[in-house]
Design a protein around this motif. Sequence first.
Motif, PDB file in Angstrom:
ATOM      1  N   LYS A 177       0.831  -1.199   0.000  1.00  0.00           N
ATOM      2  CA  LYS A 177       0.000   0.000   0.000  1.00  0.00           C
ATOM      3  C   LYS A 177       0.871   1.256   0.000  1.00  0.00           C
ATOM      4  O   LYS A 177       1.943   1.274   0.613  1.00  0.00           O
ATOM      5  N   LYS A 178       0.379   2.289  -0.678  1.00  0.00           N
ATOM      6  CA  LYS A 178       1.073   3.575  -0.653  1.00  0.00           C
ATOM      7  C   LYS A 178       1.007   4.108   0.772  1.00  0.00           C
ATOM      8  O   LYS A 178      -0.078   4.306   1.326  1.00  0.00           O
ATOM      9  N   HIS A 179       2.151   4.352   1.361  1.00  0.00           N
ATOM     10  CA  HIS A 179       2.188   4.718   2.781  1.00  0.00           C
ATOM     11  C   HIS A 179       3.478   5.482   3.056  1.00  0.00           C
ATOM     12  O   HIS A 179       4.572   4.942   2.928  1.00  0.00           O
ATOM     13  N   GLY A 180       3.331   6.773   3.425  1.00  0.00           N
ATOM     14  CA  GLY A 180       4.492   7.626   3.629  1.00  0.00           C
ATOM     15  C   GLY A 180       4.431   8.826   2.701  1.00  0.00           C
ATOM     16  O   GLY A 180       3.388   9.444   2.538  1.00  0.00           O
ATOM     17  N   LYS A 181       5.547   9.137   2.073  1.00  0.00           N
ATOM     18  CA  LYS A 181       5.611  10.247   1.124  1.00  0.00           C
ATOM     19  C   LYS A 181       5.610   9.699  -0.300  1.00  0.00           C
ATOM     20  O   LYS A 181       6.301   8.724  -0.597  1.00  0.00           O
ATOM     21  N   GLY A 182       4.842  10.361  -1.170  1.00  0.00           N
ATOM     22  CA  GLY A 182       4.832   9.902  -2.546  1.00  0.00           C
ATOM     23  C   GLY A 182       4.162  10.876  -3.483  1.00  0.00           C
ATOM     24  O   GLY A 182       3.448  11.786  -3.057  1.00  0.00           O
ATOM     25  N   VAL A 183       4.417  10.672  -4.788  1.00  0.00           N
ATOM     26  CA  VAL A 183       3.841  11.521  -5.840  1.00  0.00           C
ATOM     27  C   VAL A 183       3.063  10.631  -6.796  1.00  0.00           C
ATOM     28  O   VAL A 183       3.576   9.605  -7.251  1.00  0.00           O
ATOM     29  N   PHE A 184       1.824  11.017  -7.086  1.00  0.00           N
ATOM     30  CA  PHE A 184       0.992  10.261  -8.018  1.00  0.00           C
ATOM     31  C   PHE A 184       0.678  11.143  -9.222  1.00  0.00           C
ATOM     32  O   PHE A 184       0.145  12.241  -9.069  1.00  0.00           O
ATOM     33  N   PHE A 185       1.005  10.659 -10.412  1.00  0.00           N
ATOM     34  CA  PHE A 185       0.689  11.348 -11.666  1.00  0.00           C
ATOM     35  C   PHE A 185      -0.500  10.623 -12.303  1.00  0.00           C
ATOM     36  O   PHE A 185      -0.426   9.430 -12.603  1.00  0.00           O
ATOM     37  N   TYR A 186      -1.602  11.356 -12.511  1.00  0.00           N
ATOM     38  CA  TYR A 186      -2.824  10.758 -13.042  1.00  0.00           C
ATOM     39  C   TYR A 186      -2.878  10.893 -14.566  1.00  0.00           C
ATOM     40  O   TYR A 186      -2.242  11.785 -15.139  1.00  0.00           O
ATOM     41  N   PRO A 187      -3.626  10.022 -15.222  1.00  0.00           N
ATOM     42  CA  PRO A 187      -3.684  10.035 -16.692  1.00  0.00           C
ATOM     43  C   PRO A 187      -4.198  11.340 -17.281  1.00  0.00           C
ATOM     44  O   PRO A 187      -3.838  11.703 -18.403  1.00  0.00           O
ATOM     45  N   ASP A 188      -5.034  12.086 -16.543  1.00  0.00           N
ATOM     46  CA  ASP A 188      -5.590  13.333 -17.078  1.00  0.00           C
ATOM     47  C   ASP A 188      -4.643  14.510 -16.932  1.00  0.00           C
ATOM     48  O   ASP A 188      -4.972  15.638 -17.295  1.00  0.00           O
ATOM     49  N   GLY A 189      -3.435  14.287 -16.377  1.00  0.00           N
ATOM     50  CA  GLY A 189      -2.459  15.350 -16.209  1.00  0.00           C
ATOM     51  C   GLY A 189      -2.421  15.931 -14.820  1.00  0.00           C
ATOM     52  O   GLY A 189      -1.555  16.751 -14.505  1.00  0.00           O
ATOM     53  N   SER A 190      -3.337  15.548 -13.947  1.00  0.00           N
ATOM     54  CA  SER A 190      -3.316  16.036 -12.572  1.00  0.00           C
ATOM     55  C   SER A 190      -2.239  15.295 -11.774  1.00  0.00           C
ATOM     56  O   SER A 190      -1.736  14.249 -12.189  1.00  0.00           O
TER      57      SER A 190
END
Length: 288
Positions: free
Chosen positions: A77-90
């Motif tokens: 599971k995503k847990h801690g610090k992270g960056v998520f790039f979504y398909p719509d550019g967000s």
Amino acid sequence: MSDLGSEEGDESGEAGADIGEYEGDRNSEGERHGFGKARLPNGDTYEGEYKHGLRSGRGTYRFKNGALYTGDYLENKKHGKGVFFYPDGSKYAGDWMHDQRQGYGEYLYANGDTYTGEWADNKRHGQGTYVYKDTGSKYVGAWVNGIQEGPAELIHLNHRFKGRFLNGKPLGPGKFIFDMGCEQHGEYIEPEQEKEEEEEDEPPLPVEPKWKASEITKLTPWSPHEEEPAPREAEGAVTEEEKIPSVTVTAEGGGHEPSSEDFNPASNGGEGEGREEEVNQEITDLGG
């Protein structure tokens, strides 16, 4: 657009042992342990750290639809610090807990709007600032379950509003503060709806709060937490009885009577239509 993630369900496909192709370290029990690369049957890929067969530590997960997460994992599971790039550019960059945006983070929406502040259960919750790209206006204040609610300040180009919000709308005592050096005190009230017998079974239509001005004064200190009545006896106060017109100067430089439209730049002349629908409703992110 959305700030509710749905990608976490698709990452669970690697929960079983040796699912898909794997190249990397293993422990004495044969589990994925250490650094490795995996390609899942659905086309997603992961490159990063494992512990006892699960993604734990730093890693990068690429979804077949173009989304990408890079950051910390704990037991898949995503847990801690992270960056998520979504398909719509967000993009979201910040804290995660058990696959949810939780803590503090910044969300850049596909249309250029941004939210920076606190999150809980994937929703804007706590203190945060939402900036509308098209107008430059920004909401600074409290959020509850993704909705503007509580003490806040809405800042425009040449004036701002201080007050309280409820369900995404201003309600109760507040004041407009103008750069020219004066304030207009008053309150937002909910108009009474006329009930018609033939429509008793139908749900009532939403009613926009109306601004009721009380007076214009010099600049005065004020806090929405105090819920103080308008300072009618303040030095330099001018009441409505003295026939001083109350005019709000808009970001475009024109004038109009204050209304709840001042609090949703998306509704002014149709600009940025669809920018902030998620302030008042939950939508789902495009995930993997």
